[in-house]
Design a protein around this motif. Structure first.
Motif, PDB file in Angstrom:
ATOM      1  N   LYS A 114      -0.168  -1.520  -7.900  1.00  7.63           N
ATOM      2  CA  LYS A 114       0.643  -2.379  -8.334  1.00  7.63           C
ATOM      3  C   LYS A 114       1.739  -1.847  -9.080  1.00  7.63           C
ATOM      4  O   LYS A 114       2.906  -1.985  -8.988  1.00  7.63           O
ATOM      5  N   GLU A 137      -4.852  -1.309  -3.945  1.00  7.29           N
ATOM      6  CA  GLU A 137      -5.562  -1.006  -4.877  1.00  7.29           C
ATOM      7  C   GLU A 137      -6.584  -2.088  -5.108  1.00  7.29           C
ATOM      8  O   GLU A 137      -7.651  -2.031  -5.535  1.00  7.29           O
ATOM      9  N   ASP A 138      -6.689  -3.208  -4.523  1.00  7.15           N
ATOM     10  CA  ASP A 138      -7.360  -4.378  -4.619  1.00  7.15           C
ATOM     11  C   ASP A 138      -8.432  -4.755  -3.567  1.00  7.15           C
ATOM     12  O   ASP A 138      -9.290  -5.623  -3.733  1.00  7.15           O
TER      13      ASP A 138
END
Length: 218
Positions: A114, A137-138
């Motif tokens: 992000k 990254e989530d």
């Protein structure tokens, strides 16, 4: 009719790959690990976390994955902030503006963090055009796993059959195909080691697309 376009970022909107490559290989030298170009090319489309998870296993690194990620990001951020010749890829800004002006929803779904996405979007004033930002990254698994694109579609104002993805990597295209989304492969000078053959359509320049053409795809 296509109502939503899902963009990858690195290699599609902006070419941060040379900066990432510099940061990774600077870090590899610090770690004293020998990562070949061939091995590195297989990481395209993977999140930084997944890259270091793989490298930790391959090279039996004692470092914590989070520490490896942070060190690489610090090197990247320093390089990004001092790199004056970082530009949007040719033609992509005109396409983004054309799509937006014609009521097509834009979503970015990138394996980047992000922080990196925000850094790029602020530098090039892109937030105004995109309704949603999805970061790799989530998700526990990176492209070619379809999770990131499945989530992007869930944010779309339209059903999946009215969405398309624009990608430049083998892993990204496989993820789009696995998610069942029409995929445009962008054959740029930076994707020479990537296999785009599974894409539904391959372009060599963004001037091959327009809002009118995109709306009538399929």
């Amino acid at each position: 009719m296509i109502q939503t376009v899902i963009f990858d970022m690195d290699g599609v909107i902006v070419d941060t790959e040379p900066v990432h490559r510099y940061a990774y290989f600077h870090h590899f030298n610090e770690l004293n690990v020998d990562v070949t170009d061939e091995m590195f090319s297989t990481f395209t489309g993977n999140s930084t976390r997944n890259v270091f998870q793989k490298l930790k296993a391959i090279f039996n690194l004692e470092h914590e994955v989070e520490d490896l990620i942070q060190r690489k990001r610090n090197i990247f951020n320093d390089a990004f902030d001092t790199k004056a010749d970082l530009h949007l890829l040719e033609g992509v800004e005109d396409l983004i503006k054309d799509l937006h002006q014609n009521g097509i929803q834009l979503i970015v779904a990138s394996s980047a963090s992000k922080v990196t996405i925000d850094r790029v979007f602020k530098r090039f004033h892109l937030h105004q055009y995109f309704s949603d930002i999805v970061s790799g990254e989530d998700f526990p698994k990176s492209k070619p796993h379809p999770a990131i694109f499945e989530h992007a579609v869930s944010l779309s104002m339209a059903p999946k059959n009215q969405c398309i993805v624009i990608e430049d990597s083998s892993n990204g295209i496989e993820a789009s195909v696995a998610a069942g989304i029409f995929c445009i492969g962008y054959n740029s000078e930076h994707s020479k080691l990537q296999d785009l053959s599974k894409a539904n359509l391959i372009i060599n320049h963004f001037n091959e697309l327009s809002a009118e053409k995109v709306k009538n795809l399929k």
